[in-house]
Scaffold this active site. Structure first.
Site, PDB file in Angstrom:
ATOM      1  N   LEU A   1       0.844  -1.187   0.000  1.00  0.00           N
ATOM      2  CA  LEU A   1       0.000   0.000   0.000  1.00  0.00           C
ATOM      3  C   LEU A   1       0.881   1.239   0.000  1.00  0.00           C
ATOM      4  CD1 LEU A   1      -2.707  -0.941   2.686  1.00  0.00           C
ATOM      5  CD2 LEU A   1      -2.882  -1.161   0.198  1.00  0.00           C
ATOM      6  N   ASP A   2       0.381   2.313  -0.608  1.00  0.00           N
ATOM      7  CA  ASP A   2       1.076   3.592  -0.536  1.00  0.00           C
ATOM      8  C   ASP A   2       1.304   3.973   0.921  1.00  0.00           C
ATOM      9  OD1 ASP A   2       0.916   3.786  -3.291  1.00  0.00           O
ATOM     10  OD2 ASP A   2      -0.901   5.005  -3.256  1.00  0.00           O
ATOM     11  N   ARG A   3       2.299   4.779   1.156  1.00  0.00           N
ATOM     12  CA  ARG A   3       2.612   5.237   2.508  1.00  0.00           C
ATOM     13  C   ARG A   3       1.377   5.791   3.210  1.00  0.00           C
ATOM     14  NH1 ARG A   3       3.402  10.310   4.403  1.00  0.00           N
ATOM     15  NH2 ARG A   3       4.713  10.599   6.256  1.00  0.00           N
TER      16      ARG A   3
ATOM     17  N   ARG B   1      -7.194   5.959  -7.005  1.00  0.00           N
ATOM     18  CA  ARG B   1      -6.976   7.401  -6.960  1.00  0.00           C
ATOM     19  C   ARG B   1      -7.131   8.029  -8.351  1.00  0.00           C
ATOM     20  NH1 ARG B   1      -1.276   7.810  -4.036  1.00  0.00           N
ATOM     21  NH2 ARG B   1      -1.761  10.060  -4.023  1.00  0.00           N
TER      22      ARG B   1
END
Length: 294
Positions: A134-136, A233
């Site tokens: 997952l993204d930060r 996103r």
């Protein structure tokens, strides 16, 4: 002789008279792992090491031993929100602002570091193998395998047969409360952002359903049908409902200091027995500004 426990061994009971290697393949073990296990003498028949590809008899126990491995990251300790664990997998509810994997600029305080610490404390002598990342700034479920068998099996299923659902708080009120976004995604010219591109983009499909509305915001459940980088996103920005706080594809927000995106649930099959389970990750506290989540 090694004790043939399920932590260090993968055990199968023969249901047909067939050669060992062929049976292991039918049980979901990859050809690569079978070759490696044969070459390193890690195949056992009824508790005894075997060097040849013998033919099994009904109810024989064929076992594959997992070798001990050195940690693949710096060992650090932190209490983790463990959602599910068995001999092969561990699922973590990753908190926001935590990097999943070490990189050039992130060598400390990553989920990899903390899992290396967890593996050491629990005598799991394996590398940490991430199935997804997952993204930060995205919170929620991260899947980790404890051995190469689980990694091979669940990775091959993750793109197609694993059901992945996310919660997002989006800008605006949706005119269509439910739908499918089928729009191909490609890298943009800056090589950082992604964008919808019908010429060179790769097939990307996200379905969505609006759960609640509050002021000029919408709580949306999203299902990923493909796994492109930044897919949710990009798709939400493309339909003019970017995720709240997403500075890359939308704009900053005073309500939350990251994109309001959370990996909420996964439905998948357990590698050893193909039993289907669904795991849920509680939404983080920084989502509580939305009344339905408080």
């Amino acid at each position: 002789m090694y004790r043939l426990n399920s932590k260090n061994f993968l055990n199968f009971r023969a249901t047909k008279e067939i050669k060992i290697n062929e049976y292991l393949k039918e049980c979901g073990v990859s050809s690569r792992l079978i070759r490696k296990s044969v070459n390193r003498g890690n195949i056992y028949l009824n508790g005894k090491n075997v060097k040849t590809n013998k033919k099994l008899k009904l109810k024989d126990i064929v076992s594959l031993r997992f070798e001990d491995e050195e940690p693949n990251g710096k060992i650090e300790n932190k209490n983790l929100d463990i959602l599910y664990e068995d001999e092969d997998l561990i699922l973590i509810n990753k908190e926001p602002f935590m990097v999943t994997h070490t990189a050039k600029d992130d060598t400390d305080g990553t989920l990899l570091n903390y899992l290396c610490g967890y593996f050491k404390d629990n005598n799991i002598r394996r590398k940490v193998r991430f199935i997804n990342r997952l993204d930060r700034d995205t919170s929620g479920i991260v899947v980790v395998s404890k051995n190469s068998f689980a990694q091979d099996k669940i990775s091959s299923e993750f793109k197609d047969s694993v059901e992945k659902k996310y919660l997002a708080i989006c800008q605006g009120i949706f005119e269509e409360k439910e739908g499918v976004i089928d729009a191909p995604i490609a890298k943009s010219e800056d090589n950082i952002k992604r964008e919808v591109n019908y010429v060179i983009g790769k097939k990307s499909i996200t379905s969505y359903k609006v759960l609640e509305e509050y002021k000029n915001m919408s709580l949306v459940m999203l299902t990923l049908h493909t796994g492109r980088t930044h897919q949710i996103r990009v798709h939400l920005s493309y339909i003019a409902h970017p995720i709240l706080g997403d500075s890359l594809y939308g704009k900053d927000s005073e309500l939350i200091n990251r994109q309001a995106l959370h990996s909420y649930s996964l439905k998948f099959k357990i590698p050893r027995n193909n039993r289907e389970i669904e795991v849920f990750a509680k939404v983080p506290k920084d989502f509580h500004f939305f009344p339905a989540l408080y």
